[in-house]
Design a protein around this motif. Structure first.
Motif, PDB file in Angstrom:
ATOM      1  N   THR A  63       0.830  -1.199   0.000  1.00  0.00           N
ATOM      2  CA  THR A  63       0.000   0.000   0.000  1.00  0.00           C
ATOM      3  C   THR A  63       0.867   1.254   0.000  1.00  0.00           C
ATOM      4  N   THR A  70      -8.409   8.400   4.020  1.00  0.00           N
ATOM      5  CA  THR A  70      -9.437   7.514   3.459  1.00  0.00           C
ATOM      6  C   THR A  70     -10.552   7.191   4.449  1.00  0.00           C
ATOM      7  N   PRO A 108     -14.208   7.412   6.297  1.00  0.00           N
ATOM      8  CA  PRO A 108     -15.544   7.564   5.711  1.00  0.00           C
ATOM      9  C   PRO A 108     -15.871   9.036   5.452  1.00  0.00           C
ATOM     10  N   GLY A 114     -12.833   5.354  -1.246  1.00  0.00           N
ATOM     11  CA  GLY A 114     -12.936   4.174  -2.110  1.00  0.00           C
ATOM     12  C   GLY A 114     -11.687   3.313  -2.125  1.00  0.00           C
ATOM     13  N   ARG A 117     -10.247   2.077   0.255  1.00  0.00           N
ATOM     14  CA  ARG A 117     -10.455   1.008   1.234  1.00  0.00           C
ATOM     15  C   ARG A 117     -11.166  -0.202   0.638  1.00  0.00           C
ATOM     16  N   ALA A 118     -11.803  -0.043  -0.519  1.00  0.00           N
ATOM     17  CA  ALA A 118     -12.501  -1.157  -1.170  1.00  0.00           C
ATOM     18  C   ALA A 118     -11.574  -2.006  -2.032  1.00  0.00           C
ATOM     19  N   LEU A 119     -10.359  -1.551  -2.267  1.00  0.00           N
ATOM     20  CA  LEU A 119      -9.404  -2.333  -3.061  1.00  0.00           C
ATOM     21  C   LEU A 119      -8.941  -3.546  -2.262  1.00  0.00           C
ATOM     22  N   SER A 120      -8.787  -4.662  -2.921  1.00  0.00           N
ATOM     23  CA  SER A 120      -8.503  -5.910  -2.219  1.00  0.00           C
ATOM     24  C   SER A 120      -7.148  -5.932  -1.514  1.00  0.00           C
TER      25      SER A 120
END
Length: 170
Positions: free
Chosen positions: A92, A107, A109, A115, A117-120
């Motif tokens: 990261t 990042t 909320p 967004g 945080r949505a990466l795998s």
């Protein structure tokens, strides 16, 4: 836009993104610096030892500037999760050219970058740092996992970088 202008724009954007790449508009190759495995190992050992001295059992991963693991060390009693967590922190840091502590703050909320945080693979949790040469170019990333707080993971990662700082600052 001419082909030469397109190539120049592409070369400049690549150089800007990576921070270390260099190429002229007509060059077919990009040049960059990457940390040698011997220094990656030395850095990981210093980070592990720093955490051990503080009473923490951790895992340490050093990735190259592209995010590919070079070294992983796990102390005797570190949890099974430290491999994945330390690797993802290091990945990261180099992927986003930011410490994972800074990325955590950016990042949250409601933030524009939430967004990520949505990466795998992305893990915006303290303990991942960029390793830069004396000119500020990214040459590696280090991730530490297993200390009782993200700030303690950061401190151990910083100790690892400090162990090789004189060798990579020119």
């Amino acid at each position: 836009m001419s082909n030469a202008a397109i190539r120049l724009a592409l070369a400049l954007s690549c150089a800007t993104f990576t921070g270390t790449a260099s190429a002229g508009p007509d060059d077919a190759f990009v040049e960059f610096r990457s940390l040698k495995p011997e220094y990656a190992l030395q850095m990981a050992q210093a980070a592990l030892e720093s955490c051990r001295e503080a009473g923490f059992q951790v895992g340490v991963t050093v990735v190259d500037r592209m995010g590919v693991p070079q070294v992983f060390l796990r102390d005797r009693f570190a949890g099974a999760h430290v491999y994945e967590t330390s690797r993802r922190k290091a990945w990261t840091a180099v992927s986003f050219r930011s410490s994972t502590t800074d990325l955590d703050a950016a990042t949250q909320p409601g933030a524009a970058s939430f967004g990520i945080r949505a990466l795998s693979e992305a893990l915006p949790l303290g303990g991942g740092l960029l390793v830069q040469d004396g000119e500020g170019a990214t040459v590696a990333g280090i991730g530490v996992s297993g200390a009782p707080s993200p700030s303690a993971d950061d401190a151990c990662a910083e100790a690892g970088i400090a162990a090789i700082a004189n060798d990579i600052a020119f």
